[in-house]
Scaffold this active site. Structure first.
Site, PDB file in Angstrom:
ATOM      1  NE  ARG A 162     -38.393 -14.448  -5.138  1.00 25.44           N
ATOM      2  CZ  ARG A 162     -39.400 -14.812  -4.355  1.00 25.44           C
ATOM      3  NH1 ARG A 162     -40.626 -14.373  -4.614  1.00 25.44           N
ATOM      4  NH2 ARG A 162     -39.206 -15.624  -3.332  1.00 25.44           N
ATOM      5  CB  SER A 174     -47.800 -13.988   2.526  1.00 25.63           C
ATOM      6  OG  SER A 174     -47.566 -13.109   1.454  1.00 25.63           O
ATOM      7  CG  HIS A 217     -44.494 -10.018   3.793  1.00 26.60           C
ATOM      8  ND1 HIS A 217     -45.781  -9.841   4.256  1.00 26.60           N
ATOM      9  CD2 HIS A 217     -44.576 -10.994   2.846  1.00 26.60           C
ATOM     10  CE1 HIS A 217     -46.598 -10.653   3.624  1.00 26.60           C
ATOM     11  NE2 HIS A 217     -45.898 -11.365   2.757  1.00 26.60           N
ATOM     12  CG  ASP A 218     -39.991 -13.356   3.283  1.00 31.84           C
ATOM     13  OD1 ASP A 218     -41.171 -13.505   2.964  1.00 31.84           O
ATOM     14  OD2 ASP A 218     -39.039 -13.485   2.480  1.00 31.84           O
ATOM     15  CG  ASP A 252     -45.451  -7.128   6.360  1.00 36.30           C
ATOM     16  OD1 ASP A 252     -45.105  -6.650   5.263  1.00 36.30           O
ATOM     17  OD2 ASP A 252     -46.124  -8.163   6.464  1.00 36.30           O
TER      18      ASP A 252
END
Length: 352
Positions: free
Chosen positions: A200, A131, A330-331, A297
């Site tokens: 967040r 990232s 993405h994670d 992603d």
């Protein structure tokens, strides 16, 4: 001197290290983090708590600390020990707050380089990150092309696309619209938590793929005993997940650091290092580069990792590309051990 021309008179870089540096200092691996982690990438005798990349680093693990001296640095601008907006400006004796210089990914890489010099490491065996950390690793290889032998960039990009920029811009605006932000000059016990929680939550949505949200939560509702009387309160499990994890994050992360690091990701552009992306990537002189991407992603789509791979390949350099099929988005690099471990293990095992 910062990339945008401002100066930080004093810089501290927090780090953790595992393994032993060889007599010739040729086995050092530098790890850059994503936006939110500290330097605690894995556990140790000094700190046995599991790290954010516990499965990846340690004795016998993909990045084997029996072979390599592994150093993870807390990014410049972060709130876990490195110099940031919360630090004291020696010129004023007060916190920098929003007077902290504009931060770039190149500055983060430069701070990591200074840390290596302080540790008497002039040449890296490898630099790795995912990232934002993947961007930082790439920036390190661009700025110090003859000081690193191997580069690993995971779920990163040469530059952010409009969707990612828009998402992070909105997150920053949400934080800054919180009255408690006070232009960055808030008290430690009066942080803009409402804005940070909302920001967040938006970020969490972008870190996972829609398929995973569907598989994990579908339309499941929370237990009636947990519902409030608020007509617009939390009703679905996915809402509960976002709320819990956002509050958990806000308790440990500083708002100004969030703003500065987020903006740094938007500003990064490999093209600034040569006039075009390909010209910039041609400056990566590593013996071998590994580029890894995830097909779901949405923050850094797989095409962006392909761009890194093709640019380095077209420059005549040795580069490998691994496309990972995962629903985690993405994670995935934090979660899908069984998919990432073999790829990274093979790459580091082949380093002689």
């Amino acid at each position: 001197m910062m990339r945008r021309g401002e100066v930080l008179p004093e810089v501290n870089v927090a780090y953790e290290a595992w393994g032993n540096l060889s007599e010739t200092h040729d086995n050092a691996v530098l790890v850059f983090t994503g936006l939110s982690p500290s330097a605690h990438a894995c556990s140790s005798s000094e700190d046995p708590a599991p790290g954010w990349w516990e499965y990846m680093i340690g004795p016998g693990k993909p990045i084997d600390t029996n072979r390599f001296y592994v150093v993870c640095v807390n990014s410049l601008g972060s709130c876990f020990g490195s110099t940031s907006a919360n630090s004291i400006n020696p010129k004023t004796g007060k916190q920098y707050c929003s007077e902290f210089p504009e931060l770039t990914i190149e500055d983060i890489a430069k701070a990591g380089h200074h840390a290596m010099q302080e540790l008497d490491i002039e040449h890296l065996c490898a630099v790795i990150g995912a990232s934002m950390g993947g961007m930082s690793s790439l920036a390190y290889a661009l700025q110090y092309p003859d000081e690193v032998d191997h580069v690993v960039t995971i779920s990163a990009a040469c530059r952010s696309l409009p969707l990612a920029i828009a998402m992070r811009s909105l997150q920053r605006e949400i934080v800054r619209c919180d009255p408690d932000w006070k232009n960055g000059c808030y008290e430690p016990d009066e942080e803009p938590k409402n804005g940070m929680v909302l920001a967040r939550k938006l970020g969490l949505v972008s870190y996972r793929a829609a398929e995973e949200w569907n598989e994990r939560f579908n339309r499941a509702r929370i237990d009636p005993s947990r519902r409030s009387k608020d007509k617009f309160g939390i009703e679905f499990e996915v809402e509960s997940y976002l709320d819990y994890n956002a509050h958990k994050f806000v308790e440990n992360f500083d708002a100004n650091s969030y703003l500065y690091l987020s903006r740094a990701m938007d500003l990064f552009d490999v093209a600034e290092h040569g006039g075009s992306v390909n010209a910039g990537l041609a400056k990566v002189h590593a013996k071998k580069t590994l580029v890894v991407g995830v097909d779901t992603d949405i923050l850094f789509p797989i095409q962006q990792q392909e761009e890194i791979y093709n640019g380095i390949k077209n420059a005549g350099r040795n580069v490998e590309f691994e496309r990972i099929a995962s629903t985690k988005g993405h994670d995935a690099f934090l979660i899908d051990e069984e998919l990432f471990s073999p790829i990274v293990r093979k790459f580091f095992a082949e380093i002689k």
